[in-house]
Design an enzyme around this catalytic site. Structure first.
Site, PDB file in Angstrom:
ATOM      1  N   LYS A 129     -80.998  92.840   6.308  1.00 22.94           N
ATOM      2  CA  LYS A 129     -80.350  92.845   7.616  1.00 22.94           C
ATOM      3  C   LYS A 129     -81.414  92.609   8.677  1.00 22.94           C
ATOM      4  O   LYS A 129     -82.433  93.294   8.707  1.00 22.94           O
ATOM      5  CB  LYS A 129     -79.624  94.164   7.886  1.00 22.94           C
ATOM      6  CG  LYS A 129     -78.829  94.131   9.199  1.00 22.94           C
ATOM      7  CD  LYS A 129     -77.818  95.258   9.302  1.00 22.94           C
ATOM      8  CE  LYS A 129     -78.446  96.506   9.847  1.00 22.94           C
ATOM      9  NZ  LYS A 129     -77.411  97.520  10.211  1.00 22.94           N
TER      10      LYS A 129
ATOM     11  N   LYS B  80     -82.342  92.390  12.689  1.00 23.58           N
ATOM     12  CA  LYS B  80     -81.933  92.742  14.041  1.00 23.58           C
ATOM     13  C   LYS B  80     -82.141  91.551  14.969  1.00 23.58           C
ATOM     14  O   LYS B  80     -83.160  90.850  14.896  1.00 23.58           O
ATOM     15  CB  LYS B  80     -82.759  93.924  14.549  1.00 23.58           C
ATOM     16  CG  LYS B  80     -82.526  95.221  13.787  1.00 23.58           C
ATOM     17  CD  LYS B  80     -81.175  95.836  14.116  1.00 23.58           C
ATOM     18  CE  LYS B  80     -81.042  97.221  13.503  1.00 23.58           C
ATOM     19  NZ  LYS B  80     -79.794  97.894  13.928  1.00 23.58           N
TER      20      LYS B  80
ATOM     21  N   ASP C 113     -77.629  91.990  12.903  1.00 27.65           N
ATOM     22  CA  ASP C 113     -77.089  93.053  13.753  1.00 27.65           C
ATOM     23  C   ASP C 113     -77.560  92.810  15.175  1.00 27.65           C
ATOM     24  O   ASP C 113     -78.759  92.898  15.463  1.00 27.65           O
ATOM     25  CB  ASP C 113     -77.577  94.410  13.242  1.00 27.65           C
ATOM     26  CG  ASP C 113     -76.967  95.579  14.019  1.00 27.65           C
ATOM     27  OD1 ASP C 113     -76.164  95.335  14.942  1.00 27.65           O
ATOM     28  OD2 ASP C 113     -77.300  96.732  13.696  1.00 27.65           O
TER      29      ASP C 113
ATOM     30  N   GLU D 209     -72.931  91.701  12.916  1.00 26.43           N
ATOM     31  CA  GLU D 209     -72.594  93.072  13.304  1.00 26.43           C
ATOM     32  C   GLU D 209     -72.759  93.244  14.818  1.00 26.43           C
ATOM     33  O   GLU D 209     -73.774  92.862  15.395  1.00 26.43           O
ATOM     34  CB  GLU D 209     -73.510  94.041  12.561  1.00 26.43           C
ATOM     35  CG  GLU D 209     -73.162  95.501  12.762  1.00 26.43           C
ATOM     36  CD  GLU D 209     -74.043  96.427  11.934  1.00 26.43           C
ATOM     37  OE1 GLU D 209     -74.092  97.628  12.246  1.00 26.43           O
ATOM     38  OE2 GLU D 209     -74.688  95.948  10.978  1.00 26.43           O
TER      39      GLU D 209
ATOM     40  N   ASP E 105     -69.736  98.381  15.014  1.00 27.20           N
ATOM     41  CA  ASP E 105     -70.613  99.543  14.898  1.00 27.20           C
ATOM     42  C   ASP E 105     -70.459 100.379  16.157  1.00 27.20           C
ATOM     43  O   ASP E 105     -69.629 101.282  16.220  1.00 27.20           O
ATOM     44  CB  ASP E 105     -72.062  99.104  14.671  1.00 27.20           C
ATOM     45  CG  ASP E 105     -72.997 100.287  14.438  1.00 27.20           C
ATOM     46  OD1 ASP E 105     -72.562 101.448  14.568  1.00 27.20           O
ATOM     47  OD2 ASP E 105     -74.178 100.073  14.124  1.00 27.20           O
TER      48      ASP E 105
ATOM     49  N   LYS F 229     -70.808 105.346  10.327  1.00 36.53           N
ATOM     50  CA  LYS F 229     -72.021 106.149  10.419  1.00 36.53           C
ATOM     51  C   LYS F 229     -71.605 107.591  10.690  1.00 36.53           C
ATOM     52  O   LYS F 229     -70.819 107.852  11.612  1.00 36.53           O
ATOM     53  CB  LYS F 229     -72.953 105.634  11.519  1.00 36.53           C
ATOM     54  CG  LYS F 229     -73.560 104.278  11.194  1.00 36.53           C
ATOM     55  CD  LYS F 229     -74.497 103.803  12.284  1.00 36.53           C
ATOM     56  CE  LYS F 229     -75.126 102.467  11.911  1.00 36.53           C
ATOM     57  NZ  LYS F 229     -75.941 101.909  13.018  1.00 36.53           N
TER      58      LYS F 229
END
Length: 336
Positions: free
Chosen positions: A154, A156, A183, A209, A232, A254
């Site tokens: 993943k 960022k 993300d 994301e 998210d 989460k």
């Protein structure tokens, strides 16, 4: 009229700085550590533990979590149960720490593993993503050899399309074999979406994301992405999933956001009923915070539980990762 007897509990909590091996950059933030609160509940024979990092973008920091825990100390020590806790505290870090402590305590009291109490399958090793920060391509190239074990990566993003394109191209060139997701951490505007997704498709990226800011979700209504878009920051709780879930294809659960394992399991069930894929992640955190998330992971399509691997002070992290996969043994948290 008969009254239900309650078991008095003892409550302790402390803060751990959770220092990271090196600073970690995402859109709008640079983390050197993600401090956590660790709560312990005891009944005189058994103890249960829960760890929470809170929700940084909602100012849910250790001081706030500690204050919330103290606010309900009397009720907790008088013997409220896990279900009553859901009404005592809102979703967030404080409830997560206490909720998870309740789960481990119940597991010991009933002599049953947490996964069995939760109604999920026995824990099995799962592929997890390993996360790269929103740094320049030279930094990423230097870091990528350390990700040779990763089956899923993943990355960022920072919200700058040109710079993010260079980041994605760097990772894809180095790892043509890997599953890659990105993300954005709320870094883009709706006008950027078409160009962003076109770039991601060209680089064979499999997941986008949280591209937009929390509160801007309605810009996704009627927009169709060729790759799944995950919520998210946009969806923190079961109630928000009910109202906003139709705008996304993937729900990233989460425990710090939703307030613990209890609501996380309910979110996973509802997301599946809504036809969404389910993902589980965490706010960094140690193996202790990963253990309840790993219970949820048994229900998930995507797993993002590399948090302990980024910490400087978690000696257990080396034991739970192998060949790009994560496995938290049942005996680490609760009755085996």
């Amino acid at each position: 009229m008969a009254t239900t007897s309650r078991t008095a509990l003892t409550l302790r909590h402390r803060c751990d700085p959770m220092r990271m091996k090196e600073p970690f950059r995402i859109s709008g933030y640079l983390f050197e550590g993600i401090p956590a609160v660790i709560a312990t509940l005891g009944d005189g024979q058994y103890e249960g533990r829960g760890e929470a990092a809170g929700v940084y973008y909602l100012n849910d920091d250790p001081a706030h979590m500690a204050s919330e825990i103290e606010r309900v100390r009397g009720a907790i020590e008088d013997g409220v149960d896990r279900r009553e806790l859901q009404e005592l505290l809102p979703a967030g870090g404080a409830r997560n720490a206490l909720d998870c402590a309740f789960w481990e305590l119940e597991s010991f009291q009933q002599q049953r593993p947490v996964w069995e109490l939760a109604g999920v399958s026995p824990p099995r090793q799962l592929v997890t993503t390993f996360t790269l920060p929103a740094e320049d391509p030279a930094y990423l190239r230097a870091r990528l050899p350390g990700f040779a074990h990763a089956k899923a990566i993943k990355l960022k993003l920072a919200g700058d399309l040109a710079a993010d394109t260079a980041r994605v191209e760097t990772v894809r060139k180095a790892r043509p074999d890997a599953w890659i997701g990105v993300d954005a951490n709320q870094g883009f505007a709706s006008d950027d979406l078409d160009a962003l997704v076109a770039m991601l498709v060209a680089q064979r990226v499999s997941l986008l994301e949280q591209p937009l800011r929390r509160g801007d979700e309605q810009a996704l209504a009627g927009w169709r992405s060729p790759i799944p878009v995950a919520a998210d920051e946009s969806i923190l709780s079961l109630a928000e999933l009910e109202t906003l879930g139709h705008l996304f294809q993937v729900m990233n659960i989460k425990l710090d956001k939703c307030g613990g394992l209890t609501e996380a399991l309910e979110i996973a069930a509802l997301a599946k009923r809504m036809g969404m894929q389910v993902m589980v992640g965490n706010m960094a955190g140690s193996t202790l915070s990963t253990a309840p998330a790993f219970v949820v992971a048994q229900l998930c399509d995507l797993v993002d539980l590399d948090g302990p691997s980024s910490l400087a002070n978690d000696p257990l992290a080396e034991k739970i990762y192998d060949d790009g996969m994560v496995m938290v043994p049942a005996e680490f948290w609760g009755h085996a």
